[in-house]
Enzyme design. Structure first.
Site: not given
Length: 141
Positions: A49-51
């Site tokens: 969910g993190c870029a």
């Protein structure tokens, strides 16, 4: 309910009126953290969910609801590494039963982060908070 280390960050942010100075302070906090051992950068510690690439390695000291939560973290993005340092100040040393009681959006809102992070960074921050909460809930059970 915030930890003393987090309250220090809040006080520093109140002193730093310019957001660019605050941004630099967050990055400097990340630079001051010890790097995460490469052996701990595995799929089980990676936060989805993190870029950017993010790993959180929790440590639970003790057993049951009174066990204490701490963690180490790493990111390939300097600002995210700084956000990990902010989360460490907010959560480290808290009992696993108290972790879910911390209202992270409210506490982080005190820093004005909501207004100055991109949607992707905000989603990544939320994913890190969700991971911390899920580890704590499992440890408290």
């Amino acid at each position: 309910m915030a930890q003393a280390a987090f309250e220090e960050i809040v006080e520093t942010f109140e002193f730093l009126e310019d957001w660019e100075d605050r941004y630099r302070h967050v990055i400097d906090m990340g630079k001051a953290m010890d790097p995460l051992d490469d052996a701990l950068k595995v799929p089980a510690t990676k936060v989805d969910g993190c870029a950017s690439q993010v790993w959180l390695h929790p440590t639970i000291e003790g057993e049951g609801p009174s066990a204490t939560f701490t963690f180490e973290g790493e990111s390939d993005a300097m600002i995210v590494r700084g956000l990990i340092a902010v989360l460490k100040a907010l959560y480290s040393g808290v009992s696993v039963s108290d972790i879910p009681k911390i209202n992270a959006p409210v506490e982080l809102g005190r820093l004005g982060l909501n207004d100055h992070l991109s949607a992707q960074r905000s989603n990544g921050l939320r994913a890190m908070v969700d991971r911390i909460n899920s580890v704590a809930v499992a440890a408290a059970a």
